[in-house]
Write an enzyme that holds these catalytic residues in place. Structure first.
Site, PDB file in Angstrom:
ATOM      1  N   HIS A  73      -8.248  -4.845  -0.540  1.00  0.00           N
ATOM      2  CA  HIS A  73      -6.974  -4.230  -0.169  1.00  0.00           C
ATOM      3  C   HIS A  73      -6.477  -4.818   1.156  1.00  0.00           C
ATOM      4  O   HIS A  73      -7.256  -5.082   2.071  1.00  0.00           O
ATOM      5  CB  HIS A  73      -7.182  -2.726  -0.020  1.00  0.00           C
ATOM      6  N   SER A 117       0.829  -1.208   0.000  1.00  0.00           N
ATOM      7  CA  SER A 117       0.000   0.000   0.000  1.00  0.00           C
ATOM      8  C   SER A 117       0.864   1.259   0.000  1.00  0.00           C
ATOM      9  O   SER A 117       1.635   1.462  -0.941  1.00  0.00           O
ATOM     10  CB  SER A 117      -0.951  -0.049   1.197  1.00  0.00           C
ATOM     11  N   ASP A 154     -10.207  -3.623  -4.887  1.00  0.00           N
ATOM     12  CA  ASP A 154      -9.371  -2.595  -4.268  1.00  0.00           C
ATOM     13  C   ASP A 154      -9.397  -1.331  -5.113  1.00  0.00           C
ATOM     14  O   ASP A 154      -9.193  -1.398  -6.333  1.00  0.00           O
ATOM     15  CB  ASP A 154      -7.940  -3.134  -4.171  1.00  0.00           C
TER      16      ASP A 154
END
Length: 332
Positions: free
Chosen positions: A299, A171, A269
Site C-alpha cells: 500500500h 487510499s 495490500d
C-alpha cells in the site's frame, strides 16, 4: 508492526517499509498530539528523499487558493500548474490525499501532484479537506464534493476549465474521489470526466479476502485500518454505518453512469481486493473502467516510486489516463 523477510518485495522496498514501520502504526496514533505530529511531517524536497519520492519538477509553479465550504469553513487548496502555461486555460484535476481520513497533508503530495501537472499539462488542485477525529464522516466527503463544485464554478478563476474535471486520490483519498463522483452524478453541480483511484479504500466493512490475507502487511495493517475507521466513523447514534455509500462507495446500489475510472491496486495490500471489486462492479454497470494490480509492492507505493520496480510504470499509466481524458485525443 514489523516487516517480515518473507514478504516478496524487492530489497529496497522492504528496507523502506521497515523504516516506515518503525515510525508509525496504530499504537502510535491514539492521542491528538501523536496524530498532529504525524500530520505535520512530509518528506523534504531534496536528496536523498527525492530519490524515493521522486523530485518536484522545477517547471511547475506551486501556489495556494481556497474556497468556502457549505458550512462556511474556508478549505485550503494547493495548486500546481506548468510555469509556461501563464494565461492558458487548463483542464483541472482535483487531488484528495491519503492518510486514512486522519493523517496526511497536501504538501506531502507535492511530488506526485506536480508530476501530474507537468506530464499531463493540467492544473492539479490538491484539497486540504478536514480530517478526523476532529471532523468525522461524512465531513471529508462533503468538503471534496464542495471542492469539485467550486472548481466547476467561475469562483475558481479564469485560468481553469470548469468542465471535464478529473477526480483523483490515493487510499482514503481514492475513497473520497469515488464518493464525490457518485454524489455529483446524483445531485449535480460539476461535470466530472474521469476518475483515477490509487489503491482506494472503498469498503469500510473490511470484508474482502485481502484484508485477512494481508492483515500484517507492510505500510498498512488491519490494526491501522481499524484505528482509522474508528476515528473517521466515530461511535454513537450519529456514526455512519460502514455500508453507507458516503463511506463505502462499493456498496452503492447503482454505479451506472459514472465517468471512466482507472483503479490501481498494490498486490501486498489489504485494500487490493476491494479495489478490484469496485472496478469489476463499474465494468458490470457499463462504465469504462481499467484495473491494474501491481506486483510485489505494498500500500502507498505510488508515494515512494524510487523504492520500487513498478512505481515508474504506475505513474506513467496514471498520467496517460489523465492526459487521455483531460485532453481527448492527446496521450501524455
Amino acid at each position: 508492526m514489523t516487516v517480515s523477510d518473507s514478504w516478496d518485495m524487492p530489497l529496497r522496498t522492504k528496507l523502506l517499509a521497515r523504516a516506515l514501520s518503525r515510525s508509525r502504526g496504530a499504537d502510535r496514533m491514539q492521542t491528538y498530539d501523536e496524530i498532529a505530529r504525524s500530520r505535520a511531517w512530509f518528506a523534504p524536497a531534496r536528496i536523498p528523499f527525492t530519490w524515493v519520492t521522486g523530485p518536484v519538477p522545477r517547471s511547475v509553479a506551486i501556489a495556494g487558493t481556497g474556497f468556502r465550504a457549505r458550512d462556511g469553513h474556508e478549505v485550503a487548496v494547493r495548486t500546481y500548474r506548468p510555469r509556461d502555461a501563464a494565461g492558458e486555460v487548463l483542464p483541472a484535476v482535483l487531488w484528495f490525499h491519503g492518510g486514512g481520513w486522519v493523517l496526511g497533508n497536501t504538501r506531502g503530495y507535492d511530488p506526485i501532484c506536480a508530476w501530474i501537472a507537468d506530464r499531463a499539462r493540467v492544473a492539479v488542485l490538491n484539497v486540504d479537506y478536514r480530517l478526523a477525529p476532529e471532523h468525522r464522516a461524512p465531513q471529508a466527503a462533503h468538503d471534496c464534493v464542495d471542492a469539485a463544485r467550486w472548481a466547476a464554478s467561475e469562483a475558481s478563476g479564469p485560468d481553469l476549465r470548469h468542465t471535464g474535471l478529473g477526480l483523483a486520490g490515493d487510499s482514503a483519498g481514492g475513497n473520497l474521489a469515488a464518493v464525490a463522483a457518485q454524489v455529483l452524478l446524483a445531485d449535480g453541480g460539476a461535470d466530472i470526466a474521469y476518475e483515477a483511484l490509487l489503491y482506494p479504500a472503498v469498503d469500510a466493512t473490511m470484508s474482502s479476502p485481502s484484508v485477512t490475507e494481508h492483515a500484517q502487511a507492510p505500510i498498512l495493517t488491519r490494526g491501522d485500518m481499524d484505528m482509522f475507521l474508528a476515528h473517521y466513523l466515530g461511535d454513537g447514534d450519529d456514526a455512519l454505518d460502514p455500508v453507507h455509500p458516503l463511506v463505502s462507495p462499493l456498496h452503492a446500489t447503482d454505479l451506472s453512469g459514472l465517468p471512466p475510472t482507472l483503479v490501481q491496486t498494490a498486490d501486498l495490500d489489504p485494500l487490493r481486493d476491494e479495489g478490484a471489486a469496485y472496478a469489476a462492479r463499474l465494468q458490470a454497470a457499463g462504465v469504462e473502467a481499467r484495473h491494474t494490480n501491481y506486483p510485489r509492492v505494498p500500500h502507498g507505493f505510488m508515494s515512494f516510486p524510487g523504492a520500487t520496480r513498478v512505481g515508474a510504470a504506475a505513474r506513467t499509466e496514471l498520467v496517460d489516463w489523465v492526459s487521455r481524458h483531460a485532453r481527448p485525443g492527446r496521450v501524455g
